[in-house]
Each structure stands twice: as structure tokens, then as C-alpha cells.
Enzyme design. Structure first.
Site, PDB file in Angstrom:
ATOM      1  N   TYR A  58       0.878  -1.171   0.282  1.00 20.30           N
ATOM      2  CA  TYR A  58       0.363  -0.318  -0.062  1.00 20.30           C
ATOM      3  C   TYR A  58       0.756   0.874   0.193  1.00 20.30           C
ATOM      4  O   TYR A  58       1.895   1.583   1.195  1.00 20.30           O
ATOM      5  CB  TYR A  58      -1.161  -0.332   0.841  1.00 20.30           C
ATOM      6  N   HIS A  88      -3.535  16.254  -2.213  1.00 20.13           N
ATOM      7  CA  HIS A  88      -3.838  16.500  -1.571  1.00 20.13           C
ATOM      8  C   HIS A  88      -4.309  18.007  -0.639  1.00 20.13           C
ATOM      9  O   HIS A  88      -4.213  17.847   0.398  1.00 20.13           O
ATOM     10  CB  HIS A  88      -2.949  15.164  -0.769  1.00 20.13           C
ATOM     11  N   ASN A 200       1.118  11.504   5.348  1.00 16.91           N
ATOM     12  CA  ASN A 200       0.293  10.718   6.259  1.00 16.91           C
ATOM     13  C   ASN A 200       1.003  10.957   8.185  1.00 16.91           C
ATOM     14  O   ASN A 200       2.672  10.796   7.915  1.00 16.91           O
ATOM     15  CB  ASN A 200       0.900   9.095   6.571  1.00 16.91           C
ATOM     16  N   ARG A 287     -12.093  29.864  48.172  1.00 18.63           N
ATOM     17  CA  ARG A 287     -12.178  28.577  48.380  1.00 18.63           C
ATOM     18  C   ARG A 287     -11.375  27.272  47.988  1.00 18.63           C
ATOM     19  O   ARG A 287     -10.707  26.593  48.055  1.00 18.63           O
ATOM     20  CB  ARG A 287     -13.322  28.563  49.449  1.00 18.63           C
ATOM     21  N   PHE A 332      -1.639   6.307  12.176  1.00 18.11           N
ATOM     22  CA  PHE A 332      -1.698   7.950  12.320  1.00 18.11           C
ATOM     23  C   PHE A 332      -3.197   8.541  12.526  1.00 18.11           C
ATOM     24  O   PHE A 332      -3.460   9.860  12.400  1.00 18.11           O
ATOM     25  CB  PHE A 332      -1.648   7.930  10.508  1.00 18.11           C
TER      26      PHE A 332
END
Length: 526
Positions: A58, A88, A200, A287, A332
Site C-alpha cells: 500500500y 491532497h 501521513n 476556597r 496515523f
């Protein structure tokens, strides 16, 4: 904050938020050792062998996302890596701060230099050149869903490697083509997997988390100091900060905050003046500071611990283990930081929320000697009334920003990426909340200093007295109305500059108070 080293070896040394910031600010020099280069070359060689053998892996010789079953020929693997940066780069919105973009590059080099990503030495060296020479790419703030890596912002971040995109260089926004003309650089030719390795990862989320860790720590530290000054101004009790109480409910953050507040009150004439008064207990905003500030401290600590793991991890995909093992996994995915950032966002908001309550309390006029609205001649003067309107608006805005981004997920990539973290949104949102908290604390600083003034001629301890003197060099006591926006701007500048923290450090050193020995280092160092 731990002092940063002068040098840092990417891929070998342990990166922290403070070291990343120090590299970004030019105080620490990052480099790659010969041993690290050998690991990088080994990983690169494995990728090239995969391409030569033709086995489908891949992102190396297949398409991306839903195109993972599409085989890419050996001759097209390089084109594939260039195309992924182009396709992208779809970010929109105002560019992120240059410091955050620079942090993204620093964090990416640390991850790639581990030697499991198949990146080339020349690519790593070019990124380091951008870091060293402050040639910072323009990165749009919107477009990442925080899984499959911060794809869009990282694509924009690395467009300059292939001659595209824009950078800030010598305080000027220019195209990468113009940068190349000025510097003599040329576009890189990315090899197999390099484009995917670059985009990535979680560096957009993690870079924002670095700034959240820094800013939230600053706000927490100053909130303790300012809240203590408000205790003095309103003559609150010191007993809620006794160690004997917190030993019975020993949350780390509670103990830390109570110890700090008690140390700031040591030697106070103001405290001694009302030690036998009839008031039994103070409102919660005074407080319960150890419980509220302490809970936010715990959230900060949780984020810091997770961030340090992330900063020293490999977060791209696939991972090259060795010649025989390449793993396509999900490192990722931004969920580990996404949830912690949402928690930190809420923690920051609550610091602003309780600060607004203390401001309101100071205006009520229920503390002996402190006039309503912090001004004696009211009617013709409104005093500090409207400053609290501003903190109320900011606190309310923050509450609206506290919906957890990580609670949402919208499937992407045609369903291949069917659960995403939205951590990128959470990181941006947390910083937006912290910007508002800084403004709220600035206004509390002004109101606490005004209330403190009415305790004169009594003195507080040396720490708070010196802080009050410092405030008065920037903002004068108000005996009648004026344009308080100017005071607020001065207050914000003091908060951002950490002025009162610097006073604490300076006085502690001068008086040899050794306050650091009283506090837990895990809350003081990052």
C-alpha cells in the site's frame, strides 16, 4: 519548564514540547547523526527493493485510500508521490501561525528520522534546511479530519519540496519559485512512498498540542498567582490550602495548587489582620481553587504525557519494519491526542470560568474595606463594572467551544476511512479557548490589583507585594473612570509575556526562597 539543550539529534534524542519550541525559536539546533542516517538509508533501500520486486504494498506501488487495490507500475511510482502532494493540498481558511507550521516540520523530521518510513536523506535534509533558514510554508488552518494523518495541512506544508506552494521567508510571503531564485534551491524528485510518508501523520494535531501544553501551563501558573492576590484583596482564608486537608484527598493537582497558593501567602500582614474574623468560609471561587485549578492541572499533565509519546512515535503508514515485514496499520489516527485535547480545552475553559467568578465577587463590595465596583466614588463612575461583562462574554464563548470535537466522525475516502478523530479541529479550538482565557486572566489581574490596593498600608508576603508593584508600573490605580480597554491591553501583554511568573522567579532567587523544592516537578516541567 526544563531548560532545552543546545543541540538535538532527530530520531535519537527524546523530544518534548519545550525542546520542540526551542528548536522552533532557534535556541536549539536540530541535526541528524551518522547512525540515524544509516537507519534512514536502510529503510529507503527496502522501499526501493519492494518496487523492484513488484510485490503490492500500500502506498508504494498502489493507489491511496479506496484506490488501494489499483496497482501502480514501477515507472509511475515517482509520479504517484508528486501527485499525492498536489491532489491532497485542499486546505482552506486562514493560514496557521508560522510557529505552528515550523513545529509541524520539526515533529515530522523526528518521526521520519526513526527509520521506518522509507524517506530519502535528501528529503530530510531539505526539510531541515527550511527549519534552519526560517522558510516556513503557508498552511491553511482547515481541511483535516485528523485521521489518515493530517493530510491536507501536511500536503501544503511540503508543497515547497516539489517547487509549489508559498512560504514566509525573511518576513515576506513569496512563492516557492521565488524562494528558489533567492536561494538557488531546486525542486526535489520524490521517490516511491515519500509523498505518502510526508503527509501521513499527526503533526498538525501534535504541533497544536505543543502550543496547548505551553499556553495552558502559563495560564494555570498565572491563575494560581492572580487568584492568590484576589484572596488577599478580599481577605479570604488561608486554611483551605493547608496540606493537612489535601492529604485526605490526595489528587496531585489539588496538592500542587494548594502548596503554591499557601507559599505565596507566607509572611502576609493582611492574612494576620483577619485571622480571628467571624467569617466561617469563603465562596467557592476562592476556597475551591485547589480543587478546580488542580483538576485542570491534572488534565494538563495527562495531555503532556500523551504528547510526549506522540512526539517520539512513528505515525505514518505503511511502516517499514524490515525486508520481510511492511505493515499497513492505523498509527496515523489522531484519536489518542484528539480526546486529550478536548479534555484540555474543557480544563482551560474552567480556569476562565472560575476567574470570571472571582472578578464578579470582587465587585460585590461584600469584603470589609473594599468598595462596591472597586471604586469609592461610584454613581458618577461605573468603576470596574463593565470589565466583568467582557469576562462573562469570553467565558460564555469558551463554553460554546467546549463541545468535544472527537465526539464527531464523518466517513471519508469512499468509506475506506470510516472513523476519523477530528483532532485537528480540537487542537485549533483549544488554542482559541486559551486565547480567551489569557484575556480573562488579564482582567482578573487588574481587578485583583485594585482590590489589593485597599489593603494598604498592610503588606502581603514579599512575592505578592513585588507583583503588585510590577503591575503598577504598567497600570495605575483607578480612582475614577477611564478607558479601561487600554488597561486591559496592558494586562493581556503582561499575561502573554508571563510578567508575574518572571517576578516570582526573580524574587525567589533574590530572597533564596527555593519555592521549586515545594512543588511537584511533573507540573512545572514540560
Amino acid at each position: 519548564m526544563i531548560p532545552a539543550p543546545k543541540t538535538f539529534s532527530f530520531g535519537e534524542d527524546q523530544l518534548s514540547a519545550s525542546i520542540a519550541l526551542s528548536i522552533a525559536n532557534g535556541k536549539t539546533k536540530g541535526s541528524i547523526s551518522d547512525d540515524t542516517r544509516k537507519k534512514v538509508v536502510r529503510s529507503r533501500t527496502i522501499v526501493e527493493n519492494i518496487v523492484d520486486k513488484g510485490h503490492a504494498v500500500y502506498g508504494i506501488n498502489t493507489g491511496f485510500g479506496p484506490l488501494c487495490t489499483t496497482k501502480i507500475s514501477k515507472t509511475e511510482t515517482k509520479i504517484l508521490q508528486t501527485n499525492i502532494l498536489k491532489s491532497h493540498s485542499v486546505g482552506v481558511g486562514t493560514p496557521i501561525a508560522s510557529e505552528i507550521a515550523k513545529l509541524m516540520m520539526i515533529l515530522k523530521v523526528q518521526s521520519l528520522a526513526k527509520g521506518y518510513s522509507g524517506i530519502a536523506e535528501t528529503t530530510l535534509d531539505r526539510i531541515i534546511w527550511h527549519i534552519d533558514n526560517d522558510a516556513i510554508p503557508l498552511v491553511p488552518s482547515q481541511g483535516s479530519v485528523g485521521a489518515s494523518g493530517d493530510l491536507a495541512p501536511l500536503s501544503h506544508l511540503f508543497l515547497p519540496l516539489i517547487g509549489l506552494g508559498k512560504v514566509i521567508y525573511k518576513n515576506e510571503e513569496i512563492t516557492t519559485a521565488q524562494l528558489f531564485k533567492k536561494t538557488g534551491l531546486k525542486a526535489l524528485e520524490l521517490g516511491p512512498k515519500e509523498g505518502l510518508a510526508l503527509i501521513n501523520g499527526t503533526q498538525f494535531i501534535a504541533a497544536h498540542a505543543v502550543k496547548v501544553v505551553e499556553k495552558l501551563h502559563s495560564c494555570l501558573s498565572q491563575a494560581d498567582i492572580i487568584g492568590t492576590m484576589m484572596i488577599e484583596g478580599l481577605q479570604g482564608s488561608i486554611k483551605p490550602f493547608y496540606s493537612e486537608l489535601h492529604a485526605l484527598r490526595p489528587f496531585k493537582g489539588n496538592i500542587h495548587v494548594a502548596t503554591r497558593i499557601k507559599s505565596f501567602l507566607e509572611g502576609s500582614e493582611i492574612m494576620e489582620d483577619h485571622i480571628d474574623c467571624d467569617r466561617v468560609q469563603d465562596p467557592y471561587s476562592l476556597r475551591c481553587m485547589p480543587q478546580v485549578h488542580g483538576a485542570s492541572r491534572n488534565a494538563w499533565l495527562h495531555l503532556k504525557e500523551l504528547l510526549e509519546i506522540e512526539l517520539n512515535s512513528v505515525t505514518d503508514n505503511p511502516i517499514i519494519i524490515d525486508e520481510e515485514l511492511t505493515i499497513s496499520g492505523g498509527s496515523f489516527h489522531g484519536q489518542p491526542l484528539a480526546m486529550a485535547l478536548d479534555y484540555a480545552c474543557l480544563a482551560a475553559s474552567e480556569i476562565g470560568n472560575i476567574s470570571d467568578r472571582r472578578i464578579y465577587l470582587a465587585l460585590e463590595g461584600n469584603s470589609p474595606g473594599v468598595p462596591k465596583l472597586l471604586m469609592k466614588d461610584t454613581g458618577i463612575n461605573s468603576g470596574y463594572m463593565i470589565l466583568q461583562y467582557t469576562t462573562a462574554a469570553l467565558a460564555s464563548e469558551n463554553k460554546g467551544l467546549c463541545f468535544p470535537s472527537s465526539a464527531d466522525s464523518i466517513p471519508t475516502s469512499l468509506g475506506q476511512e470510516d472513523h476519523v478523530s477530528m483532532g485537528s479541529i480540537g487542537g485549533r479550538k483549544a488554542l482559541q479557548v486559551l486565547e480567551n482565557v489569557e484575556k480573562i486572566l488579564a482582567i482578573e489581574l487588574l481587578t485583583a490589583a485594585q482590590a489589593f490596593e485597599f489593603r494598604k498600608p498592610m503588606k502581603s508576603g514579599v512575592l505578592l507585594d513585588e507583583i503588585h508593584k510590577k503591575i503598577r508600573t504598567k497600570v495605575a490605580f483607578a480612582d475614577k473612570d477611564r478607558v479601561f480597554a487600554n488597561d486591559i491591553e496592558a494586562g493581556i501583554a503582561m499575561i502573554k509575556d508571563k510578567t508575574i511568573i518572571k517576578v516570582i522567579d526573580s524574587v525567589s532567587k533574590r530572597e533564596k526562597l527555593n519555592l521549586s523544592t515545594q512543588y511537584s516537578n511533573e507540573f512545572e516541567n514540560y
